[in-house]
Design an enzyme around this catalytic site. Structure first.
Site, short mmCIF file in Angstrom:
data_model
loop_
_atom_site.label_atom_id
_atom_site.label_comp_id
_atom_site.label_asym_id
_atom_site.label_seq_id
_atom_site.Cartn_x
_atom_site.Cartn_y
_atom_site.Cartn_z
N ASP A 294 0.85 -1.19 0.00
CA ASP A 294 0.00 0.00 0.00
C ASP A 294 0.89 1.24 0.00
O ASP A 294 2.05 1.20 0.42
CB ASP A 294 -0.90 -0.03 1.24
CG ASP A 294 -1.79 1.19 1.37
OD1 ASP A 294 -2.28 1.69 0.34
OD2 ASP A 294 -1.99 1.65 2.51
N ASP B 274 -0.32 4.97 0.98
CA ASP B 274 -0.57 5.92 2.06
C ASP B 274 -0.48 5.26 3.42
O ASP B 274 -1.14 4.25 3.68
CB ASP B 274 -1.95 6.58 1.89
CG ASP B 274 -2.06 7.34 0.57
OD1 ASP B 274 -1.02 7.82 0.10
OD2 ASP B 274 -3.16 7.43 0.03
#
Length: 178
Positions: free
Chosen positions: A7, A9
């Site tokens: 991922d 963020d």
């Protein structure tokens, strides 16, 4: 070769650091990074919710994030020698972020293949052996093995293997186990 989806963020990029600072500057409302939660902000300041979403959809908002952990770059570089590395970011809620996120990834991770950058909504569409993510819901829908990147807002979760930083990720994946 096994694959790891990562991922963006709050795993490699510090969204909360930028969002907190921009929120304070734009709306003159003090809030700490630890307290910042989009849902709580919407509840406390409903009149600002739309303005906040417009702000994070500005074309350059995601362009100058700090790294979430300075070790992300060298660890991902080392992992990329042994695994296929994908960057999987749930970007559909913030369509204005695509170019900025892409440019940010090219700047900070030039050794990764841009063809392996995945801009998606639900990460159940991501096909990889592992997903490292801070979002419990994304890990729940992922079909491979989910690894939870620890943040204060997910500390209640005991459903997934948890890592607290990139050195723990390195230890988890290297040396490569057959």
């Amino acid at each position: 070769m096994k694959s790891i989806a990562v991922d963006m963020d709050q795993v490699i990029a510090d969204f909360l650091g930028k969002a907190t600072k921009a929120f304070q500057e734009r709306f003159n409302i003090p809030v700490s990074k630890e307290e910042f939660d989009v849902a709580k902000i919407e509840a406390q300041y409903p009149e600002l919710a739309n303005q906040f979403y417009l702000m994070i959809n500005e074309p350059d908002f995601f362009r100058d994030f700090e790294l979430e952990d300075k070790d992300a770059v060298p660890v991902l570089k080392e992992l990329s020698e042994h695994y296929e590395i994908y960057i999987a970011t749930a970007a559909m809620d913030v369509p204005g972020c695509f170019n900025a996120k892409y440019e940010w990834l090219l700047e900070h991770f030039p050794f990764l293949d841009p063809a392996y950058f995945i801009f998606c909504g639900d990460k159940k569409v991501v096909i990889a052996d592992y997903l490292i993510d801070d979002n419990v819901k994304q890990l729940q829908s992922f079909t491979g093995e989910g690894i939870l990147y620890s943040q204060s807002y997910n500390e209640y979760c005991t459903e997934f293997k948890r890592v607290h930083n990139w050195q723990e990720i390195r230890t988890l994946f290297l040396p490569v186990k057959q």
